[in-house]
Motif scaffolding. Structure first.
Motif, mmCIF file in Angstrom:
data_model
loop_
_atom_site.group_PDB
_atom_site.id
_atom_site.type_symbol
_atom_site.label_atom_id
_atom_site.label_comp_id
_atom_site.label_asym_id
_atom_site.label_seq_id
_atom_site.Cartn_x
_atom_site.Cartn_y
_atom_site.Cartn_z
ATOM 1 N N GLU A 149 -8.379 -3.613 1.276
ATOM 2 C CA GLU A 149 -8.441 -4.020 2.685
ATOM 3 C C GLU A 149 -9.200 -5.332 2.840
ATOM 4 O OE1 GLU A 149 -10.207 -0.701 4.690
ATOM 5 O OE2 GLU A 149 -8.440 0.569 4.411
ATOM 6 N N ASN A 150 -10.313 -5.460 2.143
ATOM 7 C CA ASN A 150 -11.084 -6.706 2.199
ATOM 8 C C ASN A 150 -10.264 -7.882 1.684
ATOM 9 O OD1 ASN A 150 -13.337 -5.377 3.211
ATOM 10 N ND2 ASN A 150 -14.265 -5.102 1.210
ATOM 11 N N ALA A 151 -9.563 -7.663 0.585
ATOM 12 C CA ALA A 151 -8.730 -8.731 0.022
ATOM 13 C C ALA A 151 -7.617 -9.114 1.002
ATOM 14 C CB ALA A 151 -8.139 -8.288 -1.323
ATOM 15 N N GLY A 152 -7.029 -8.114 1.649
ATOM 16 C CA GLY A 152 -5.988 -8.381 2.644
ATOM 17 C C GLY A 152 -6.519 -9.187 3.815
ATOM 18 N N LYS A 153 -7.742 -8.868 4.266
ATOM 19 C CA LYS A 153 -8.349 -9.615 5.366
ATOM 20 C C LYS A 153 -8.619 -11.069 4.978
ATOM 21 C CE LYS A 153 -10.688 -5.638 7.408
ATOM 22 N NZ LYS A 153 -11.996 -4.970 7.579
ATOM 23 N N MET A 154 -8.773 -11.306 3.672
ATOM 24 C CA MET A 154 -9.006 -12.682 3.201
ATOM 25 C C MET A 154 -7.697 -13.420 2.962
ATOM 26 S SD MET A 154 -12.358 -12.414 0.737
ATOM 27 C CE MET A 154 -11.861 -11.019 -0.245
ATOM 28 N N GLY A 155 -6.561 -12.769 3.275
ATOM 29 C CA GLY A 155 -5.268 -13.428 3.166
ATOM 30 C C GLY A 155 -4.584 -13.283 1.824
ATOM 31 N N MET A 156 -5.084 -12.416 0.961
ATOM 32 C CA MET A 156 -4.456 -12.241 -0.348
ATOM 33 C C MET A 156 -3.249 -11.320 -0.241
ATOM 34 S SD MET A 156 -7.684 -11.880 -2.922
ATOM 35 C CE MET A 156 -6.579 -11.946 -4.313
ATOM 36 N N LYS A 157 -2.223 -11.630 -1.017
ATOM 37 C CA LYS A 157 -1.086 -10.724 -1.125
ATOM 38 C C LYS A 157 -1.475 -9.634 -2.108
ATOM 39 C CE LYS A 157 2.689 -13.774 0.011
ATOM 40 N NZ LYS A 157 4.029 -14.209 -0.356
ATOM 41 N N LEU A 158 -1.087 -8.424 -1.777
ATOM 42 C CA LEU A 158 -1.465 -7.282 -2.599
ATOM 43 C C LEU A 158 -0.229 -6.568 -3.111
ATOM 44 C CD1 LEU A 158 -4.173 -5.932 -0.166
ATOM 45 C CD2 LEU A 158 -4.574 -7.183 -2.277
ATOM 46 N N PRO A 159 -0.304 -6.037 -4.339
ATOM 47 C CA PRO A 159 0.834 -5.259 -4.847
ATOM 48 C C PRO A 159 0.957 -3.947 -4.062
ATOM 49 C CG PRO A 159 -0.962 -5.323 -6.468
ATOM 50 C CD PRO A 159 -1.358 -6.181 -5.313
ATOM 51 N N ALA A 160 2.103 -3.735 -3.467
ATOM 52 C CA ALA A 160 2.317 -2.557 -2.617
ATOM 53 C C ALA A 160 2.119 -1.265 -3.400
ATOM 54 C CB ALA A 160 3.715 -2.606 -2.012
ATOM 55 N N LEU A 181 0.077 -0.589 -5.709
ATOM 56 C CA LEU A 181 -1.331 -0.273 -5.924
ATOM 57 C C LEU A 181 -1.914 0.442 -4.709
ATOM 58 C CD1 LEU A 181 -3.729 -0.476 -7.826
ATOM 59 C CD2 LEU A 181 -4.185 -2.748 -6.919
ATOM 60 N N LYS A 182 -1.659 -0.098 -3.539
ATOM 61 C CA LYS A 182 -2.180 0.531 -2.321
ATOM 62 C C LYS A 182 -1.540 1.893 -2.105
ATOM 63 C CE LYS A 182 -3.434 -0.152 2.435
ATOM 64 N NZ LYS A 182 -3.627 -1.041 3.539
ATOM 65 N N SER A 183 -0.236 1.993 -2.289
ATOM 66 C CA SER A 183 0.428 3.282 -2.051
ATOM 67 C C SER A 183 -0.055 4.337 -3.050
ATOM 68 C CB SER A 183 1.952 3.144 -2.101
ATOM 69 O OG SER A 183 2.394 2.808 -3.396
ATOM 70 N N THR A 184 -0.302 3.938 -4.273
ATOM 71 C CA THR A 184 -0.816 4.878 -5.278
ATOM 72 C C THR A 184 -2.216 5.353 -4.906
ATOM 73 O OG1 THR A 184 0.505 3.835 -7.017
ATOM 74 C CG2 THR A 184 -1.362 5.183 -7.723
ATOM 75 N N LEU A 185 -3.070 4.436 -4.462
ATOM 76 C CA LEU A 185 -4.422 4.811 -4.064
ATOM 77 C C LEU A 185 -4.408 5.712 -2.836
ATOM 78 C CD1 LEU A 185 -6.349 1.484 -4.700
ATOM 79 C CD2 LEU A 185 -6.672 3.654 -5.903
ATOM 80 N N VAL A 186 -3.530 5.431 -1.887
ATOM 81 C CA VAL A 186 -3.426 6.271 -0.690
ATOM 82 C C VAL A 186 -2.980 7.679 -1.083
ATOM 83 C CG1 VAL A 186 -2.127 6.641 1.455
ATOM 84 C CG2 VAL A 186 -3.097 4.395 0.947
ATOM 85 N N LYS A 187 -1.995 7.790 -1.970
ATOM 86 C CA LYS A 187 -1.529 9.105 -2.424
ATOM 87 C C LYS A 187 -2.650 9.841 -3.151
ATOM 88 C CE LYS A 187 3.304 7.808 -2.868
ATOM 89 N NZ LYS A 187 4.365 7.413 -3.800
ATOM 90 N N LEU A 188 -3.382 9.144 -3.985
ATOM 91 C CA LEU A 188 -4.495 9.758 -4.697
ATOM 92 C C LEU A 188 -5.561 10.226 -3.719
ATOM 93 C CD1 LEU A 188 -5.782 10.532 -7.369
ATOM 94 C CD2 LEU A 188 -6.643 8.194 -7.574
ATOM 95 N N GLN A 189 -5.844 9.413 -2.709
ATOM 96 C CA GLN A 189 -6.825 9.796 -1.694
ATOM 97 C C GLN A 189 -6.379 11.070 -0.970
ATOM 98 O OE1 GLN A 189 -7.139 7.312 1.820
ATOM 99 N NE2 GLN A 189 -9.359 7.602 1.863
#
Length: 130
Positions: free
Chosen positions: A102-113, A115-123
């Motif tokens: 989230e912090n990286a996204g707020k700084m304008g970085m593109k993120l691998p989808a 990675l986020k979806s895997t972390l959300v599923k794990l959470q």
């Protein structure tokens, strides 16, 4: 050969959290990275605040207090494999990893989808206990 200081540190870690292993090392690394990306994001968005930073440090310290509590529950119940401690460490590791993204996204970085979806599923798995 361990120095006396290392022996003392190991004894304290063993008493508080059942020893220092990979799950706690990763938790410490992710907590540190989350704090650093939070500070970087604050600078990028020109929202730097010492009181917010202080609250963040208190929050990060409290994570370790909760991990200690979970480790003591393992000891009290007689759980040999650090189940509560490891689940607690995984929970906070995943939460802070998502915060880093989230912090990286707020700084304008593109993120691998993926990675986020895997972390959300794990959470979701950790939170549901499955």
């Amino acid at each position: 050969m361990e120095t006396m200081l290392e022996q003392i540190a190991n004894a304290i870690a063993d008493a508080l959290v059942g020893g220092w292993d990979m799950s706690l090392q990763i938790l410490l690394i992710v907590i540190g990275l989350d704090y650093l990306t939070g500070v970087a994001c604050a600078f990028k968005t020109k929202a730097v605040s010492s009181s917010v930073g202080y609250k963040g440090l208190i929050k990060k310290s409290t994570i370790f207090i909760i991990v200690i509590l979970a480790a003591q529950m393992d000891r009290m119940i007689g759980v040999e494999n650090d189940l509560f401690r490891n689940c607690t460490a995984i929970f906070f590791t995943v939460n802070d990893a998502l915060s880093i993204l989230e912090n990286a996204g707020k700084m304008g970085m593109k993120l691998p989808a993926f990675l986020k979806s895997t972390l959300v599923k794990l959470q979701q798995k950790v939170e549901s206990g499955k």
